[in-house]
Motif scaffolding. Sequence first.
Motif, mmCIF file in Angstrom:
data_model
loop_
_atom_site.group_PDB
_atom_site.id
_atom_site.type_symbol
_atom_site.label_atom_id
_atom_site.label_comp_id
_atom_site.label_asym_id
_atom_site.label_seq_id
_atom_site.Cartn_x
_atom_site.Cartn_y
_atom_site.Cartn_z
ATOM 1 N N UNK A 3 -38.709 33.592 33.988
ATOM 2 C CA UNK A 3 -39.235 34.152 32.748
ATOM 3 C C UNK A 3 -38.283 35.182 32.202
ATOM 4 N N UNK A 4 -38.832 36.221 31.630
ATOM 5 C CA UNK A 4 -38.028 37.284 31.039
ATOM 6 C C UNK A 4 -37.050 37.829 32.059
ATOM 7 N N UNK A 15 -47.583 23.522 35.250
ATOM 8 C CA UNK A 15 -46.833 22.965 34.141
ATOM 9 C C UNK A 15 -45.685 23.872 33.765
ATOM 10 N N UNK A 16 -44.728 23.332 32.995
ATOM 11 C CA UNK A 16 -43.611 24.153 32.555
ATOM 12 C C UNK A 16 -43.754 24.459 31.080
ATOM 13 N N UNK A 88 -33.973 21.692 27.278
ATOM 14 C CA UNK A 88 -33.334 22.914 27.774
ATOM 15 C C UNK A 88 -33.505 23.054 29.283
ATOM 16 N N UNK A 89 -34.671 22.679 29.788
ATOM 17 C CA UNK A 89 -34.874 22.695 31.239
ATOM 18 C C UNK A 89 -33.820 21.822 31.920
ATOM 19 N N UNK A 139 -39.257 28.827 33.451
ATOM 20 C CA UNK A 139 -38.389 27.734 33.860
ATOM 21 C C UNK A 139 -38.924 27.043 35.098
ATOM 22 N N UNK A 140 -38.909 25.736 35.035
ATOM 23 C CA UNK A 140 -39.214 24.924 36.202
ATOM 24 C C UNK A 140 -37.930 24.746 37.003
ATOM 25 N N UNK A 141 -37.998 24.928 38.301
ATOM 26 C CA UNK A 141 -36.795 24.904 39.130
ATOM 27 C C UNK A 141 -36.425 23.465 39.462
ATOM 28 N N UNK A 142 -35.357 22.986 38.852
ATOM 29 C CA UNK A 142 -34.862 21.647 39.137
ATOM 30 C C UNK A 142 -34.044 21.621 40.413
ATOM 31 N N UNK A 143 -33.554 20.466 40.814
ATOM 32 C CA UNK A 143 -32.878 20.333 42.112
ATOM 33 C C UNK A 143 -31.635 21.195 42.261
ATOM 34 N N UNK A 144 -30.822 21.310 41.218
ATOM 35 C CA UNK A 144 -29.621 22.132 41.329
ATOM 36 C C UNK A 144 -29.959 23.609 41.414
#
Length: 248
Positions: A3-4, A15-16, A88-89, A139-144
């Motif tokens: 977030x901020x 959810x994101x 953007x995610x 932000x949803x944390x993706x694999x990278x």
Amino acid sequence: MRGRSGQVVVRGDGSDAGGVDPQQLWLDSGRPRKGRKPAFSRAAITAAAVALADAEGIDAVTMRRVASEVGAGVMSLYSYAPDKETLLQLMVDHVSGELSPADPLTGDWRADLKAIAHAQRGLMLRHPWLPGALFNRRWSLGPNTLAFLEHALAALRPTALDGGAKLEVFSLITGFAARLVADEIAQAALSASPERAAAEARYLAAVAADGHHPELAEALSAPVRPLTPDATFARLLDRMVDGLDAGS
């Protein structure tokens, strides 16, 4: 999620910011969820969006422009990313793949944390849209991103911090890097206008001399430290990391 100031934030509804379930976003194959066999990959679409943002700024990234870059119809992109926030995610996680650590952790958590911050700064300078994209969003944390977070948490293992405190330290470092890089980019733009920089200097000198701001006058009269972006980032990072309490 972040977030901020780059904070890692977890929403209770799972959810994101773009309204996409993280499991659907990250744990599928990256192919459209419906329709005929895809003509494009999600990775190619994301890479095109990143290249566009690098060249023209984040405001240039629209679904229509990205579709044009890959030679697709704009409606077909919605099968891969239903809105710009989701795109953007994908972009943030895509560039986070550049953060793969080249060297193993040393066991000195402060040195390792500083190396992490320098890696983040390098990433943000290569992609100047990234600091602004990190602020004021979840932000949803993706694999990278998850892989780099895992690396950062491992760097903090020698401390006595609990899990929540480790996540806070990672958020602190990420927010610090994003804020300073954003300032660095803004200062670079200001330096391109010598007249504006000179006007700012004259103003501060006048304020310091007016007798109403003795603390500021004393601060401005101190010996000038190296003001290069590299030196400023390293100095402030040392001050912050060296002051962290590893016991709570």
